[in-house]
Scaffold this motif. Structure first.
Motif, PDB file in Angstrom:
ATOM      1  N   ARG A  29       0.839  -1.208   0.000  1.00 37.11           N
ATOM      2  CA  ARG A  29       0.000   0.000   0.000  1.00 37.11           C
ATOM      3  C   ARG A  29       0.870   1.253   0.000  1.00 37.11           C
ATOM      4  NH1 ARG A  29      -2.780   3.908   2.159  1.00 37.11           N
ATOM      5  NH2 ARG A  29      -5.059   3.940   2.063  1.00 37.11           N
ATOM      6  N   ALA A  33       1.126   4.410  -2.648  1.00 39.27           N
ATOM      7  CA  ALA A  33       1.032   5.841  -2.298  1.00 39.27           C
ATOM      8  C   ALA A  33       2.219   6.599  -2.881  1.00 39.27           C
ATOM      9  CB  ALA A  33       0.971   6.004  -0.780  1.00 39.27           C
ATOM     10  N   VAL A  36       1.416   7.167  -6.379  1.00 40.83           N
ATOM     11  CA  VAL A  36       0.402   8.230  -6.480  1.00 40.83           C
ATOM     12  C   VAL A  36       1.111   9.578  -6.443  1.00 40.83           C
ATOM     13  CG1 VAL A  36      -1.493   9.380  -5.250  1.00 40.83           C
ATOM     14  CG2 VAL A  36      -1.510   6.905  -5.462  1.00 40.83           C
ATOM     15  N   LYS A  40       1.011  12.532  -9.230  1.00 36.33           N
ATOM     16  CA  LYS A  40       0.564  13.900  -8.918  1.00 36.33           C
ATOM     17  C   LYS A  40       1.615  14.923  -9.355  1.00 36.33           C
ATOM     18  CE  LYS A  40      -2.275  12.811  -4.847  1.00 36.33           C
ATOM     19  NZ  LYS A  40      -2.316  12.764  -3.389  1.00 36.33           N
ATOM     20  N   PHE A  51      -0.717  16.910  -2.013  1.00 35.33           N
ATOM     21  CA  PHE A  51      -0.564  15.494  -1.668  1.00 35.33           C
ATOM     22  C   PHE A  51      -1.685  15.047  -0.739  1.00 35.33           C
ATOM     23  CE2 PHE A  51       3.684  16.905  -2.871  1.00 35.33           C
ATOM     24  CZ  PHE A  51       4.011  15.930  -3.794  1.00 35.33           C
ATOM     25  N   TYR A  52      -2.022  15.907   0.219  1.00 40.52           N
ATOM     26  CA  TYR A  52      -3.092  15.561   1.161  1.00 40.52           C
ATOM     27  C   TYR A  52      -4.431  15.755   0.466  1.00 40.52           C
ATOM     28  CZ  TYR A  52      -6.303  16.195   5.083  1.00 40.52           C
ATOM     29  OH  TYR A  52      -7.370  16.104   5.931  1.00 40.52           O
ATOM     30  N   ARG A  53      -5.237  14.707   0.441  1.00 42.53           N
ATOM     31  CA  ARG A  53      -6.544  14.788  -0.219  1.00 42.53           C
ATOM     32  C   ARG A  53      -7.634  14.477   0.797  1.00 42.53           C
ATOM     33  NH1 ARG A  53      -5.825  18.106  -3.005  1.00 42.53           N
ATOM     34  NH2 ARG A  53      -8.027  18.109  -2.576  1.00 42.53           N
ATOM     35  N   ARG A  56     -10.590  12.225  -0.369  1.00 40.52           N
ATOM     36  CA  ARG A  56     -10.240  10.815  -0.577  1.00 40.52           C
ATOM     37  C   ARG A  56     -10.072  10.113   0.784  1.00 40.52           C
ATOM     38  NH1 ARG A  56     -10.492   5.959  -2.751  1.00 40.52           N
ATOM     39  NH2 ARG A  56      -8.554   4.821  -2.495  1.00 40.52           N
ATOM     40  N   GLU A  57      -9.433  10.784   1.724  1.00 35.64           N
ATOM     41  CA  GLU A  57      -9.240  10.174   3.048  1.00 35.64           C
ATOM     42  C   GLU A  57     -10.593   9.899   3.710  1.00 35.64           C
ATOM     43  OE1 GLU A  57      -6.275  11.800   5.598  1.00 35.64           O
ATOM     44  OE2 GLU A  57      -4.708  11.453   4.109  1.00 35.64           O
ATOM     45  N   MET A  85      -2.791   5.500   6.661  1.00 36.85           N
ATOM     46  CA  MET A  85      -2.827   6.546   5.628  1.00 36.85           C
ATOM     47  C   MET A  85      -1.903   7.698   5.978  1.00 36.85           C
ATOM     48  SD  MET A  85      -6.368   7.481   3.754  1.00 36.85           S
ATOM     49  CE  MET A  85      -7.381   7.369   5.184  1.00 36.85           C
ATOM     50  N   CYS A  88       1.479   6.702   5.012  1.00 35.67           N
ATOM     51  CA  CYS A  88       1.612   6.719   3.542  1.00 35.67           C
ATOM     52  C   CYS A  88       1.756   8.156   3.046  1.00 35.67           C
ATOM     53  CB  CYS A  88       0.388   6.067   2.887  1.00 35.67           C
ATOM     54  SG  CYS A  88       0.336   4.280   3.103  1.00 35.67           S
ATOM     55  N   LEU A  89       0.954   9.069   3.604  1.00 36.79           N
ATOM     56  CA  LEU A  89       1.030  10.471   3.183  1.00 36.79           C
ATOM     57  C   LEU A  89       2.405  11.051   3.521  1.00 36.79           C
ATOM     58  CD1 LEU A  89      -0.189  13.127   2.144  1.00 36.79           C
ATOM     59  CD2 LEU A  89      -1.226  13.473   4.376  1.00 36.79           C
ATOM     60  N   GLU A  92       4.744  10.416   0.902  1.00 40.00           N
ATOM     61  CA  GLU A  92       4.560  11.298  -0.262  1.00 40.00           C
ATOM     62  C   GLU A  92       5.156  12.662   0.046  1.00 40.00           C
ATOM     63  OE1 GLU A  92       0.697  11.590  -2.044  1.00 40.00           O
ATOM     64  OE2 GLU A  92       0.070   9.642  -1.281  1.00 40.00           O
TER      65      GLU A  92
HETATM   66  O1  LIG Z   1      -5.192   8.914  -3.048  1.00 44.17           O
HETATM   67  C1  LIG Z   1      -4.313   9.767  -2.895  1.00 44.17           C
HETATM   68  O2  LIG Z   1      -4.350  10.883  -3.487  1.00 44.17           O
HETATM   69  C2  LIG Z   1      -3.166   9.476  -2.037  1.00 44.17           C
HETATM   70  O3  LIG Z   1      -2.276  10.308  -1.962  1.00 44.17           O
HETATM   71  C3  LIG Z   1      -3.131   8.235  -1.214  1.00 44.17           C
HETATM   72  C4  LIG Z   1      -3.590   8.449   0.214  1.00 44.17           C
HETATM   73  C5  LIG Z   1      -3.715   7.039   0.887  1.00 44.17           C
HETATM   74  O4  LIG Z   1      -2.772   6.640   1.561  1.00 44.17           O
HETATM   75  O5  LIG Z   1      -4.750   6.411   0.690  1.00 44.17           O
HETATM   76  C6  LIG Z   1      -2.592   9.265   0.944  1.00 44.17           C
HETATM   77  C7  LIG Z   1      -2.774  10.603   1.158  1.00 44.17           C
HETATM   78  C8  LIG Z   1      -3.953  11.330   0.724  1.00 44.17           C
HETATM   79  O6  LIG Z   1      -4.311  12.296   1.659  1.00 44.17           O
HETATM   80  C9  LIG Z   1      -5.074  10.460   0.406  1.00 44.17           C
HETATM   81  C10 LIG Z   1      -4.911   9.121   0.212  1.00 44.17           C
END
Ligand SMILES: O=C(O)C(=O)C[C@]1(C(=O)O)C=C[C@@H](O)C=C1
Length: 365
Positions: A29, A33, A36, A40, A51-53, A56-57, A85, A88-89, A92
């Motif tokens: 996973r 990320a 991803v 981006k 990067f922070y969405r 989506r979160e 998450m 993972c963020l 990123e």
């Molecule tokens: O889907 C994204 O845009 C991602 O960057 C992945 C992810 C995740 O780990 O699921 C990580 C950070 C984002 O804030 C949202 C989701």
């Protein structure tokens, strides 16, 4: 070896194998990320990459809660994924989150609840300093308190939105438990003074009047500051939460002394960009109306006509004139929704000014 010991050994072996699989899956996973992040970067050619969405979160956490098979609760499972998450963020891009400090405040607890523990949290001394830090780009996002279920709105936060260009990107609610705390070194001394933040004193007023009547109450800038003083000054106590107690090594004398058991504070996440719809959103606006009969009716009527639920309406004096007012309104829906667009167009026709503060996912955790 007894039967129980044999069974325990087998179960632990099973847990080891499961842990191995979980670790491999989390690593897969995390690699996703990272990819991803590079997608981006390519699509925005390195400019203003978000990067922070938040939308989506919120979707991920909602799905986890809905599909969680148990026996862990949906909340517990979502909290675990919140941390995955967050990590993972951070791969990123490590997020810098400004919050109303010092460290150990409920606002920091709210920031960690919302973003998880893999962020860099930056304590600042005042609400306007949090806004400035995000406006200048020194922090990616900020966290500020906006309302408490016992004490009402935090006016300073509302007023900041009148002049700030920042957007609301999210909300998080935190159950607030206050404790009466003392330093273990001073445990046997008589308490002659209690330190706390003015909001916390207000949330524990009845308990204090009943159980610690007549003891001097001294208001300080935060609960964490109260805890710091209680740790240093003999004969004093603090009212603060678990984080501050832990940070300053204080002991709980009386647990959860807030007058209302459902005492909750709502915090806002502030950032520089607008958040797309997540499917379950809220919006906030500031509206100033002409000072004439029926103004409030005209403001609210479009919400009723289009069937939009208001979750909060608050009045603040306008900075532009005596006895002029600004309404702070929260309602369900996103500015991308057709109905919301219609309502805002109608309100705009009647208003002197309408400021869109943002649409954001309704708090999941
Ligand atoms: O889907 C994204 O845009 C991602 O960057 C992945 C992810 C995740 O780990 O699921 C990580 C950070 C984002 O804030 C949202 C989701």
């Amino acid at each position: 070896m007894t039967d129980e010991q044999t069974r325990l050994g087998e179960l632990r072996e099973e847990i080891d194998q499961l842990d191995q699989k979980i670790m491999e899956l989390i690593s897969a996973r995390a690699k996703c990320a990272q990819e991803v992040a590079s997608v981006k970067m390519t699509s925005n050619s390195g400019q203003d990459v978000f990067f922070y969405r938040p939308e989506r979160e919120a979707q991920v956490l909602r799905r986890i809660k809905e599909q969680n098979p148990g026996p862990l609760s949906g909340e517990e499972m979502a909290r675990l994924f919140r941390e995955i998450m967050s990590a993972c963020l951070a791969l990123e891009k490590p997020m810098h989150i400004a919050f109303l400090g010092p460290i150990g405040t409920f606002t920091q607890a709210a920031a960690l609840k919302h973003f998880g523990h893999s962020v860099v949290s930056v304590p600042l001394p005042a609400i306007d300093a949090v806004f400035r830090e995000v406006e200048s780009g020194a922090a990616h996002y900020g966290v500020v308190p906006v309302e408490n279920s016992t004490e009402g709105m935090i006016n300073h936060t509302l007023d900041m939105f009148m002049s700030s260009p920042l957007k609301i990107c999210g909300e998080v609610q935190l159950r607030i438990h206050h404790h009466l705390l003392v330093s273990p070194a001073n445990k046997d001394q008589e308490i002659t003074r209690i330190y706390s933040h003015q909001q916390s004193f207000a949330q524990c007023r009845q308990w204090l009047d009943t159980h610690r009547y007549g003891i001097e109450r001294v208001t300080v800038s935060s609960n964490a500051e109260a805890a710091r003083r209680a740790a240093e000054e003999p004969g004093t106590a603090a009212i603060a939460g678990d984080m501050a107690a832990e940070l300053y090594g204080l002991e709980i004398v009386a647990n959860s002394i807030e007058d209302r058991p459902d005492n909750t504070t709502r915090f806002l996440i502030i950032g520089r960009e607008e958040v797309p719809a997540s499917g379950h959103d809220k919006s906030s606006i500031l509206v100033s109306m002409r000072n004439k009969p029926g103004a409030l009716y005209q403001l609210l009527e479009p919400f009723h006509r289009h069937g939009l639920s208001l979750t909060r309406i608050e009045t603040r004096p306008s900075p532009s004139g005596t006895w002029a007012y600004v309404f702070y309104i929260d309602f369900e829906g996103h500015v991308e929704d057709e109905q919301v667009r219609k309502v805002l167009a109608d309100v705009e026709d009647e208003a002197v000014e309408l400021k869109r503060l943002g649409s954001y996912p309704i708090g999941v955790l």
